[in-house]
Design a protein around this motif. Structure first.
Motif, PDB file in Angstrom:
ATOM      1  N   LYS A   1      12.686   0.623   3.483  1.00 25.30           N
ATOM      2  CA  LYS A   1      13.801   1.318   4.126  1.00 25.30           C
ATOM      3  C   LYS A   1      13.420   1.651   5.528  1.00 25.30           C
ATOM      4  CE  LYS A   1      15.417   3.762  -0.113  1.00 25.30           C
ATOM      5  NZ  LYS A   1      15.519   4.890  -1.137  1.00 25.30           N
TER       6      LYS A   1
ATOM      7  N   TRP B   1      16.326   2.124   8.282  1.00 22.07           N
ATOM      8  CA  TRP B   1      17.232   3.260   8.191  1.00 22.07           C
ATOM      9  C   TRP B   1      16.413   4.456   8.563  1.00 22.07           C
ATOM     10  CZ3 TRP B   1      21.978   2.317   7.721  1.00 22.07           C
ATOM     11  CH2 TRP B   1      22.354   1.090   7.129  1.00 22.07           C
ATOM     12  N   TRP B   2      15.086   4.578   8.215  1.00 18.12           N
ATOM     13  CA  TRP B   2      14.257   5.673   8.974  1.00 18.12           C
ATOM     14  C   TRP B   2      14.256   5.601  10.285  1.00 18.12           C
ATOM     15  CZ3 TRP B   2      12.594   9.872   6.622  1.00 18.12           C
ATOM     16  CH2 TRP B   2      12.328   9.889   5.222  1.00 18.12           C
TER      17      TRP B   2
ATOM     18  N   GLY C   1      17.668   6.545  11.743  1.00 16.54           N
ATOM     19  CA  GLY C   1      17.799   8.265  11.985  1.00 16.54           C
ATOM     20  C   GLY C   1      16.929   8.765  12.653  1.00 16.54           C
TER      21      GLY C   1
END
Length: 235
Positions: free
Chosen positions: A29, A32-33, A36
């Motif tokens: 992930k 995505w981190w 963000g």
């Protein structure tokens, strides 16, 4: 000749790519981190620069530039932390993990992996730096304790006046977890002057020359930890 200045940049870029691949392997992930973190940092940056004096096109441009800068900064900081955690998670528990982690120590430290070992692949690594000699053991706690005692006596023969520290890597009481090893070693009290390091290393060569090669498997840990040193250490 014109391409010569580009070579170091290419090397750093490739090093960063390898670090990213390694981190993503252990942290699916990650992208995505990072996305963000970039969005959050960009939003904060845009807001901060928007309230600064200025208006019209100039104010908008400065806000966009500020958003991009803080967004990238936030993503890089998060990448540093998650890549470090991912790297340690991938090597923890594998033979030679502590030696790989110790390669991230700053300049002024000399790491020698597997100066002592058993047939069961319990090992003791040696770090020489401002605190003196640091013997780092990993493996079965009982065997490692005996191995550390043996290595301490061996090193005291050639460097009796130099402080010798013993560290056992692990998650039990009295041990140092692998992710905290470098920080722990780096915080040990400075007791050896840089001018004395050369003489100390020269004396240690005597015992190094007499020991056999360590029976560790080839490539026990990700080699990208060395690249990780330059990318993630926060210099």
């Amino acid at each position: 000749m014109a391409k010569t200045p580009e070579q170091p940049k290419m090397k750093r870029r490739q090093q960063f790519v390898e670090t990213f691949k390694m981190a993503r392997k252990g942290d699916p992930k990650l992208v995505w981190w990072l996305l963000g973190a970039f969005v959050l940092g960009a939003a904060i940056g845009f807001g901060l620069f928007w309230i600064l004096p200025g208006s019209g096109v100039i104010g908008l441009i400065s806000s966009i530039v500020g958003a991009i800068m803080l967004g990238l900064l936030g993503a890089l900081l998060l990448f540093s932390r998650r890549a470090q955690a991912s790297a340690y998670a991938q090597i923890e528990g594998r033979p030679g993990a502590a030696a790989s982690a110790l390669t991230t120590l700053r300049r002024g430290w000399k790491t020698e992996p597997a100066v002592g070992f058993t047939k069961q692949q319990d090992v003791v690594h040696r770090v020489v730096g401002p605190p003196g000699i640091v013997l780092v053991g990993e493996g079965n706690p009982t065997r490692v304790k005996a191995l550390l005692a043996t290595e301490r006596r061996r090193h005291e023969r050639v460097a009796a006046e130099v402080p010798i520290h013993e560290v056992v890597v692990g998650n039990d009481e009295g041990q140092v977890p692998l992710p905290k090893l470098v920080k722990y070693v780096g915080k040990l009290k400075r007791q050896v002057a840089p001018a004395d390091m050369t003489d100390l290393l020269s004396r240690l060569k005597a015992i190094d020359a007499a020991r056999p090669a360590a029976p560790l498997p080839k490539g026990p840990v990700p080699t990208s930890m060395k690249g990780f040193r330059g990318q993630m250490r926060g210099r």
